[in-house]
Design an enzyme around this catalytic site. Structure first.
Site, PDB file in Angstrom:
ATOM      1  CG  HIS A   1      -2.141  -0.942   1.143  1.00  0.00           C
ATOM      2  ND1 HIS A   1      -2.789  -1.265  -0.191  1.00  0.00           N
ATOM      3  CD2 HIS A   1      -2.605  -1.832   2.088  1.00  0.00           C
ATOM      4  CE1 HIS A   1      -3.688  -2.214   0.098  1.00  0.00           C
ATOM      5  NE2 HIS A   1      -3.621  -2.600   1.432  1.00  0.00           N
TER       6      HIS A   1
ATOM      7  NE  ARG B   1      -6.610  -1.088 -10.384  1.00  0.00           N
ATOM      8  CZ  ARG B   1      -5.715  -0.125 -10.996  1.00  0.00           C
ATOM      9  NH1 ARG B   1      -6.212   1.181 -10.945  1.00  0.00           N
ATOM     10  NH2 ARG B   1      -4.193  -0.715 -11.087  1.00  0.00           N
TER      11      ARG B   1
ATOM     12  NE  ARG C   1     -10.547  -5.284 -12.234  1.00  0.00           N
ATOM     13  CZ  ARG C   1      -9.414  -5.206 -11.666  1.00  0.00           C
ATOM     14  NH1 ARG C   1      -8.474  -5.747 -11.887  1.00  0.00           N
ATOM     15  NH2 ARG C   1      -9.418  -4.601 -10.730  1.00  0.00           N
TER      16      ARG C   1
ATOM     17  CD  GLU D   1      -7.027 -11.494 -13.440  1.00  0.00           C
ATOM     18  OE1 GLU D   1      -6.368 -10.882 -12.779  1.00  0.00           O
ATOM     19  OE2 GLU D   1      -8.267 -11.371 -13.548  1.00  0.00           O
TER      20      GLU D   1
ATOM     21  CG  ASN E   1      -0.295  -5.871 -11.329  1.00  0.00           C
ATOM     22  OD1 ASN E   1       0.612  -5.745 -12.355  1.00  0.00           O
ATOM     23  ND2 ASN E   1      -0.875  -4.751 -10.948  1.00  0.00           N
ATOM     24  CG  ASP E   2      -3.554 -11.221 -10.114  1.00  0.00           C
ATOM     25  OD1 ASP E   2      -2.664 -11.139  -8.831  1.00  0.00           O
ATOM     26  OD2 ASP E   2      -4.677 -11.086  -9.822  1.00  0.00           O
TER      27      ASP E   2
ATOM     28  NE  ARG F   1       0.143  -9.304  -7.321  1.00  0.00           N
ATOM     29  CZ  ARG F   1      -0.501  -8.222  -7.013  1.00  0.00           C
ATOM     30  NH1 ARG F   1       0.000  -7.038  -7.103  1.00  0.00           N
ATOM     31  NH2 ARG F   1      -1.854  -8.454  -7.261  1.00  0.00           N
TER      32      ARG F   1
ATOM     33  CB  CYS G   1      -5.169  -3.594 -17.753  1.00  0.00           C
ATOM     34  SG  CYS G   1      -5.662  -5.098 -17.100  1.00  0.00           S
TER      35      CYS G   1
END
Length: 578
Positions: free
Chosen positions: A190, A297, A334, A433, A456-457, A467, A504
């Site tokens: 974060h 998102r 999404r 993903e 990312n995934d 990650r 993305c």
């Protein structure tokens, strides 16, 4: 001395070290008389109210500075303060064991942390971080301890800390704090995400950096390479001052590309889009020259509140973004991606050992059909006001895709019967993903209009590497040839079917990745708004033929480091744009 960590937020920072050392909270356990138990419960309730009020104030400040998606982080903190198991456990200790509130908070918190100890899971670590942050705030309110305000630090400082909580990061004044470094953390933590939004250079995961500097030491933070220099030589200071000036000049130069097309030297045009979380983010995307939205998102509409958003509320949000971008520029929405590291306090979701591989995203939506149906209605209604496209996240099987599309068709028929306008030809795609979908891309493309690769995934699932886990961070390799071959296969499958492929994930805005992705034929690159103009500048200095040659070479290599080094050598413009 030079110390190597993880580059969390790009940029160069030069300043004096400020060590963030929180005052140690000492809790004494006291026995409360039976007559005093109610008063102790009242003390706890007052502290809970005060802590909740403070978090909501930080949440609102973050919303105004950084947008809804970053403010949603604090919804998890409020959830902790409303958790019946956690707060109920504290009250039970006060009543049954007749102990003071501070001791009860500390003991129950330690019980929860012991349960999570040793679990190497990204979601669990984020929840542990939330619990630590909130419990410390609660103890301070009970003990009357004043929190350190990061808004009141001196100018031109580099903050050193074991870790920075989201609360800490949200309060940073970028006019005073020029950079920060931490012992722990990863690129997707974060604090790292918020540092990028604030555009504060940051390096994390340095293990013991707080022991390597003293207050007032001169420090250089290289947020591109993940390097921190403590008390560097005069020559190195001068070198980085020049780098910083050059970087600022480049940033001003790329601003001239805001209204220019994203095109290579030999005339190949691609689309540079933005990842957003709300209509406010859309304004920033347009200001940075976004040619559309590649990832809206929608989960952030659901977070930081006490109930599900209504169909009307969702419709108005999607419609607002669609109208900002008009009929020519696409907005890819999404569907709800809740689960994993994103919980909703008002949904009864099961506790899972590995929620990133569990009940989330499309899996939840196909189970909780009333939630999914409301969102599909809102998206379809908004499609009448712009170039909206829809995509499903976390698809793993053809059966899931078909079930989602069946629901979409049913909602279309429902809206038609109600004479509510919508775009009957709205494009529908999926996020790629999960490796299973990448391998079967040639089959999935037959039933969708486009692919959007969620790296990312995809990277962490392909490499079996969390990650957020520093011990296996070296395995989170977007440039691993196995990952690149999967990406190439997805793009090739889309093009063979006459359809388009986008990306993305964070990789789409990585300057080293862009030549590879261009050479593979990626049609759309969706990234954070601040990455768009440097990416456009790089594309303008490349040729498609050169990029194809790079792809042919890297797909024959056997490791990520070799690939990155090769691309950087072949494309000097990458270094100039940093």
């Amino acid at each position: 001395m030079a110390y190597q960590g993880i580059a969390a937020a790009s940029g160069y920072a030069l300043g004096t070290a400020l060590l963030l050392q929180e005052q140690e909270i000492l809790v004494s356990k006291r026995t409360i008389s039976s007559e005093g138990v109610d008063a102790e419960i009242e003390r706890l309730e007052a502290a809970l109210c005060q802590a909740t009020r403070e978090i909501k104030e930080i949440q609102e400040t973050t919303r105004q500075k950084l947008g809804e998606d970053k403010a949603a982080i604090f919804a998890a903190h409020i959830m902790v303060l409303n958790d019946p198991e956690y707060i109920g456990g504290i009250k039970e200790k006060i009543k049954v064991e007749a102990m003071n509130a501070e001791a009860a908070v500390q003991e129950v918190t330690e019980q929860f942390l012991n349960v999570f100890a040793g679990i190497e899971d990204e979601y669990i670590r984020e929840r542990v971080a939330d619990l630590r942050d909130v419990s410390q705030r609660l103890l301070k309110r009970l003990l009357g301890v004043q929190s350190i305000s990061l808004a009141d630090v001196a100018e031109n400082v580099v903050l050193f800390a074991h870790d920075l909580t989201p609360s800490d990061t949200a309060q940073l004044d970028r006019n005073k704090v020029v950079g920060f470094v931490t012992n722990i953390g990863g690129r997707t933590s974060h604090s790292a995400i918020m540092a990028r939004s604030l555009e504060i250079p940051a390096v994390v995961g340095l293990k013991d950096i707080t022991e390597k500097a003293a207050p007032g030491d001169f420090v250089i933070v290289d947020g591109y390479e993940g390097t921190v220099f403590v008390n560097p030589s005069d020559d190195l200071i001068e070198k980085y001052r020049e780098k910083k000036v050059e970087s600022e000049v480049r940033q001003r130069e790329v601003k001239r590309l805001v209204n220019q097309p994203s095109i290579t030297q030999d005339g190949i045009q691609v689309e540079l889009s933005a990842n957003i979380g709300n209509p406010e983010n859309a304004k920033g995307a347009i200001a940075n020259g976004a040619e559309g939205v590649g990832l809206y998102r929608t989960e952030f509409l659901y977070m930081g509140r006490d109930e599900l958003p209504s169909e009307v509320e969702q419709f108005e949000s999607y419609k607002a973004v669609a109208m900002m971008f008009g009929t020519q520029r696409p907005v890819v929405i999404r569907t709800l991606d809740i689960g994993g590291d994103k919980e909703l306090s008002y949904l009864d979701m099961p506790k899972e050992m590995n929620p990133f591989l569990g009940y989330r995203a499309i899996r939840l939506c196909l189970d909780r059909t009333e939630i999914f149906k409301t969102q599909l209605r809102a998206i379809l209604r908004a499609s009448a006001y712009g170039n909206i496209k829809l995509m499903y996240p976390m698809i793993a099987t053809m059966q899931e895709l078909r079930a989602a599309n069946q629901m979409l068709e049913a909602v279309k028929q429902e809206l038609a019967s109600e004479n509510i306008p919508f775009n009957a030809k709205m494009e529908v795609g999926i996020m790629v993903e999960i490796p299973a979908v990448a391998v079967l891309a040639d089959q999935f493309i037959k039933e969708v209009d486009f692919f959007s690769i969620g790296t990312n995934d995809l990277v962490q699932y392909t490499m079996a590497a969390d990650r957020m886990n520093e011990k296996v961070a070296y395995l989170y390799q977007p440039f691993n040839p196995a990952v690149l071959r999967l990406i190439q296969g997805v793009i090739t499958a889309a093009h063979k079917a006459g359809k388009w492929a986008g990306m993305c994930g964070e990789m789409a805005g990585d300057l080293v990745a862009i030549p590879i992705l261009l050479g593979m034929g990626l049609d759309e690159f969706s990234m954070s708004a601040s990455s768009i103009l440097p990416a456009r500048s790089l594309l303008s200095q490349l040729t498609y033929k050169e990029a194809q040659r790079i792809v042919q070479a890297v797909l024959g290599m056997d490791n990520a480091e070799e690939i990155k080094n090769f691309v950087e050598q072949q494309v000097p413009a990458i270094a100039r744009l940093r």
